[in-house]
Write a protein that holds these residues in place. Structure first.
Motif, mmCIF file in Angstrom:
data_model
loop_
_atom_site.group_PDB
_atom_site.id
_atom_site.type_symbol
_atom_site.label_atom_id
_atom_site.label_comp_id
_atom_site.label_asym_id
_atom_site.label_seq_id
_atom_site.Cartn_x
_atom_site.Cartn_y
_atom_site.Cartn_z
ATOM 1 N N UNK A 68 -10.567 -8.265 9.757
ATOM 2 C CA UNK A 68 -10.213 -8.876 10.841
ATOM 3 C C UNK A 68 -8.722 -9.984 10.026
ATOM 4 N N UNK A 69 -9.109 -10.247 8.879
ATOM 5 C CA UNK A 69 -7.927 -11.321 8.541
ATOM 6 C C UNK A 69 -7.178 -10.510 7.370
ATOM 7 N N UNK A 70 -7.437 -9.140 7.239
ATOM 8 C CA UNK A 70 -6.526 -7.950 6.682
ATOM 9 C C UNK A 70 -5.337 -7.754 7.771
ATOM 10 N N UNK A 71 -5.984 -7.619 9.042
ATOM 11 C CA UNK A 71 -4.852 -7.193 10.023
ATOM 12 C C UNK A 71 -3.921 -8.253 10.137
ATOM 13 N N UNK A 72 -4.984 -9.573 9.800
ATOM 14 C CA UNK A 72 -4.102 -11.559 9.926
ATOM 15 C C UNK A 72 -3.040 -11.791 9.194
ATOM 16 N N UNK A 73 -2.885 -10.815 7.804
ATOM 17 C CA UNK A 73 -1.913 -10.524 7.400
ATOM 18 C C UNK A 73 -0.910 -9.579 7.166
ATOM 19 N N UNK A 74 -1.030 -8.669 7.290
ATOM 20 C CA UNK A 74 -0.188 -7.762 7.584
ATOM 21 C C UNK A 74 0.272 -7.559 8.982
ATOM 22 N N UNK A 75 0.298 -8.335 9.696
ATOM 23 C CA UNK A 75 1.126 -9.101 10.826
ATOM 24 C C UNK A 75 1.888 -10.318 10.157
ATOM 25 N N UNK A 76 1.239 -10.792 9.001
ATOM 26 C CA UNK A 76 2.005 -11.981 8.910
ATOM 27 C C UNK A 76 3.485 -11.658 8.014
ATOM 28 N N UNK A 77 2.579 -10.717 6.878
ATOM 29 C CA UNK A 77 3.535 -10.394 6.317
ATOM 30 C C UNK A 77 5.121 -9.556 6.885
ATOM 31 N N UNK A 78 4.348 -8.853 8.378
ATOM 32 C CA UNK A 78 5.485 -7.724 8.878
ATOM 33 C C UNK A 78 6.184 -9.208 9.472
ATOM 34 N N UNK A 79 6.019 -10.390 9.817
ATOM 35 C CA UNK A 79 6.580 -11.053 10.383
ATOM 36 C C UNK A 79 7.839 -11.668 9.942
ATOM 37 N N UNK A 80 6.937 -11.679 8.756
ATOM 38 C CA UNK A 80 8.207 -12.646 7.384
ATOM 39 C C UNK A 80 9.237 -11.298 7.609
#
Length: 124
Positions: A68-80
């Motif tokens: 679940x944390x990895x999903x959020x990290x991928x999302x954050x990097x994608x937005x960045x």
């Protein structure tokens, strides 16, 4: 399975080398303050983004971190990276957006293969 793991680790390592390590550069290299000003961002954003990228780097690379944390990290990097593509293109022209485009592609492949590996793990 072995091919999937190799593709995952190569793309993830390259994406984190290019994207995650930049978080350290944001905090350690004085010229980054000027680069953020050129793009129209306040200095606190450079610090905030640097810290977030460092945390995301470890979240994605460490295998013991929950999915679940990895999903959020991928999302954050994608937005960045999408935001970086837009900011660089608008302020400096498309040529300066090539690096974040490459990292976004690597991140997308990494994310795809992360899920392929998770699906195999769930079947075991």
């Amino acid at each position: 399975m072995k091919k999937n793991r190799i593709i995952y680790w190569i793309t993830t390592s390259l994406a984190m080398l290019m994207g995650g390590v930049s978080g350290f550069l944001y905090l350690l290299i004085p010229q980054m303050e000027e680069a953020f000003k050129l793009l129209g961002f306040p200095d606190y954003f450079r610090i905030e983004l640097g810290i977030a990228k460092i945390i995301g780097l470890f979240v994605i690379l460490l295998p013991q971190v929950p999915a679940r944390f990895k999903e959020w990290a991928y999302t954050g990097f994608g937005i960045v990276f999408i935001s970086a593509i837009i900011a660089h293109t608008v302020v400096q022209g498309f040529a300066t957006a090539i690096a974040p485009i490459i990292v976004l592609i690597l991140l997308s492949v990494s994310y795809t293969y992360y899920h392929k590996l998770q699906a195999v793990k769930a079947q075991s």
